[in-house]
Write a protein that holds these residues in place. Structure first.
Motif, short mmCIF file in Angstrom:
data_model
loop_
_atom_site.label_atom_id
_atom_site.label_comp_id
_atom_site.label_asym_id
_atom_site.label_seq_id
_atom_site.Cartn_x
_atom_site.Cartn_y
_atom_site.Cartn_z
N PRO A 48 -22.47 41.76 -0.79
CA PRO A 48 -22.54 40.41 -1.38
C PRO A 48 -23.77 39.65 -0.90
N GLU A 49 -24.23 38.75 -1.73
CA GLU A 49 -25.36 37.90 -1.38
C GLU A 49 -24.91 36.46 -1.22
N ALA A 50 -25.62 35.74 -0.38
CA ALA A 50 -25.28 34.33 -0.17
C ALA A 50 -25.75 33.49 -1.34
N ILE A 51 -24.99 32.47 -1.64
CA ILE A 51 -25.41 31.47 -2.62
C ILE A 51 -26.23 30.45 -1.86
N GLN A 52 -27.52 30.38 -2.15
CA GLN A 52 -28.45 29.59 -1.34
C GLN A 52 -27.96 28.17 -1.10
N SER A 53 -27.41 27.56 -2.11
CA SER A 53 -27.00 26.16 -1.99
C SER A 53 -25.70 25.97 -1.21
N GLN A 54 -25.04 27.08 -0.83
CA GLN A 54 -23.74 26.96 -0.18
C GLN A 54 -23.68 27.64 1.18
N ARG A 55 -24.84 27.82 1.84
CA ARG A 55 -24.83 28.46 3.16
C ARG A 55 -23.98 27.68 4.16
N VAL A 57 -21.32 26.19 3.53
CA VAL A 57 -19.91 26.50 3.23
C VAL A 57 -19.47 27.72 4.03
N THR A 58 -20.35 28.73 4.11
CA THR A 58 -20.04 29.94 4.87
C THR A 58 -19.80 29.60 6.33
N GLY A 59 -20.64 28.75 6.90
CA GLY A 59 -20.49 28.36 8.29
C GLY A 59 -19.18 27.64 8.56
N ILE A 60 -18.80 26.76 7.66
CA ILE A 60 -17.54 26.03 7.81
C ILE A 60 -16.35 26.98 7.75
N LYS A 61 -16.39 27.89 6.80
CA LYS A 61 -15.30 28.85 6.65
C LYS A 61 -15.18 29.73 7.91
N ASN A 62 -16.32 30.16 8.44
CA ASN A 62 -16.30 30.99 9.64
C ASN A 62 -15.70 30.25 10.82
N ARG A 63 -16.08 29.00 11.01
CA ARG A 63 -15.57 28.23 12.15
C ARG A 63 -14.07 27.96 12.04
N SER A 68 -7.15 28.83 11.74
CA SER A 68 -6.08 28.80 10.74
C SER A 68 -6.28 29.86 9.67
N GLN A 69 -5.18 30.50 9.27
CA GLN A 69 -5.24 31.47 8.19
C GLN A 69 -5.52 30.79 6.85
N ALA A 70 -5.33 29.49 6.79
CA ALA A 70 -5.58 28.77 5.55
C ALA A 70 -7.07 28.77 5.19
N ALA A 71 -7.91 29.08 6.18
CA ALA A 71 -9.35 29.10 5.92
C ALA A 71 -9.73 30.15 4.89
N ARG A 72 -8.87 31.14 4.69
CA ARG A 72 -9.20 32.19 3.72
C ARG A 72 -9.25 31.65 2.29
N TYR A 73 -8.65 30.51 2.08
CA TYR A 73 -8.65 29.93 0.73
C TYR A 73 -9.86 29.04 0.48
N LEU A 74 -10.71 28.87 1.48
CA LEU A 74 -11.93 28.11 1.32
C LEU A 74 -12.99 28.97 0.63
N PRO A 75 -13.96 28.38 -0.04
CA PRO A 75 -15.05 29.15 -0.65
C PRO A 75 -15.82 29.92 0.42
N THR A 76 -16.33 31.08 0.05
CA THR A 76 -17.05 31.93 1.01
C THR A 76 -18.52 31.57 1.14
N GLY A 77 -19.07 30.94 0.12
CA GLY A 77 -20.51 30.72 0.11
C GLY A 77 -21.27 31.96 -0.31
N LEU A 78 -20.52 32.97 -0.78
CA LEU A 78 -21.10 34.23 -1.23
C LEU A 78 -20.83 34.44 -2.71
N LYS A 79 -21.69 35.20 -3.36
CA LYS A 79 -21.45 35.55 -4.75
C LYS A 79 -20.24 36.48 -4.83
N GLN A 80 -19.33 36.19 -5.74
CA GLN A 80 -18.13 37.00 -5.90
C GLN A 80 -18.47 38.35 -6.54
#
Length: 381
Positions: A48-55, A57-63, A68-80
């Motif tokens: 997968p590649e990162a969506i430049q405008s949402q990097r 988002v990836t950092g927030i999801k990782n932290r 919390s397991q609920a973090a899995r429902y957050l956007p990845t910041g990656l192209k699906q």
């Protein structure tokens, strides 16, 4: 945005990689493993590649994923990514637990895989409680492999799926100095941290003898522009080094490993290239099981102001040095190539080996014969 994966018609393995996202030097051996798998098996690479405008988002999801397991429902910041077919095996080798968040960028990866295996490259027991939410995600796999033996045992009591301890592997074909071994122009090679007393003594020894001591001169986050070029350069240094330093993992950060004793890939890398390893001979069952041959490591204290005397004493035994180098190369070819590790993965998945794996075994046998039949160039001239 969803990308449809272009699949090989004969693909049986889906191989998830973060090579388009993570470029820290510590990732290079994992990408090397992936490349070797692609050579040995019928596999589709999912990167997968990162969506430049949402990097961010990836950092927030990782932290948040550590809490919390609920973090899995957050956007990845990656192209699906949409898988284009079913697979016999979904394989994912991760450097850190947060890498599991990238799974959310691959649609239906679990439903489209008959079996799924996750290999954890580095994870410390002391961190398990901090990562409880992410640990739960490992139960989505059929098997978990951990390179740290102590952590594998601890995970057996926390996960619902089987956990196996399998040590690091490498591309022994690439690391082996044969068929054209270069001159060992580097007397001593140190990568990463070093004790100031040992370092000062090595510099003095090099100045006094005219030998070459190679060491790190930069600090901070080390990022690769090209992981293959980085790996090739590293291998080239090791193949030209007489001595290579390797110590117990996290030797300068004991709070991270606590009482856990593990050996890192650096040992095997140096051995596979034919260097003589100076450092920690670790007192652990895993070390004795996997690095148990004569003189696999010459025990040298991390704080060693008389390292020059150690080196001079060893240089006075050229036949011993040549035997150590030869033994290190041959044993790594026999026991630590990626071929052995991939066979173990396929055994867990209940899959047969491939013709490409047989071809690689032939290549390894040829290199082993060369290493056994000809004296190495490591002895001092």
């Amino acid at each position: 945005m969803v990308e449809n994966l272009e699949s090989r018609t004969d693909a049986r393995v889906a191989l998830l990689s973060l090579r388009n996202i993570e470029n820290h030097v510590s990732r290079s051996h994992g990408y090397e493993f992936e490349d070797t798998i692609l050579e040995m098996d019928q596999a589709d690479l999912i990167a997968p590649e990162a969506i430049q405008s949402q990097r961010i988002v990836t950092g927030i999801k990782n932290r948040l994923s550590y809490r919390s397991q609920a973090a899995r429902y957050l956007p990845t910041g990656l192209k699906q990514v949409e898988l284009g077919q079913d697979y016999d095996l979904f394989f994912y080798s991760i450097a850190q637990l947060r890498d599991l968040n990238a799974l959310d960028a691959v649609r239906s990866w679990r439903e489209r895989s008959a079996s799924a295996i996750c290999w954890i490259q580095e994870l410390w027991i002391a961190h398990l409680d901090q990562h409880a939410a992410l640990l739960e995600r490992l139960n989505e796999f059929d098997f978990v492999i951990c390179s740290f033996a102590g952590t594998a045992e601890a995970l057996k009591g926390r996960l619902k799926v089987p956990v196996h301890a399998i040590p690091w592997g490498l591309d022994a074909v690439h690391f082996c100095p044969w068929p054209n071994p270069p001159e060992r122009a580097i007397e001593a090679l140190g990568i990463g941290v070093r004790h100031p007393n040992t370092h000062a003594a090595l510099i003095d020894h090099a100045d006094r003898t005219g030998s070459y001591y190679s060491y790190e001169t930069i600090s901070g986050r080390a990022e690769m522009t090209d992981y293959r070029a980085h790996r090739k350069n590293y291998v080239g240094q090791l193949q030209r080094s007489r001595y290579f330093f390797s110590y117990i993992a996290k030797i300068e950060r004991p709070e991270e490993r606590a009482l856990q004793t593990e050996f890192g890939l650096r040992y095997i890398e140096g051995m596979a290239a034919g260097a003589v390893i100076l450092g920690s001979k670790i007192d652990s069952d895993a070390f004795r099981k996997h690095l148990d041959w004569e003189d696999s490591v010459i025990d040298v204290p991390y704080d060693c102001a008389e390292i020059d005397k150690v080196i001079e004493s060893l240089n006075a035994e050229p036949e011993r040095l040549a035997a150590i180098s030869q033994r290190n190369i041959v044993t790594c070819i026999e026991r630590h190539d990626h071929l052995d590790r991939w066979r173990r993965v396929l055994e867990l998945a209940g899959l047969e080996t491939t013709p490409q794996m047989s071809a690689r075994q032939i290549k390894l046998d040829e290199l082993e014969a060369l290493a056994q039949g000809v004296s190495t160039s490591i002895a001092a001239s």
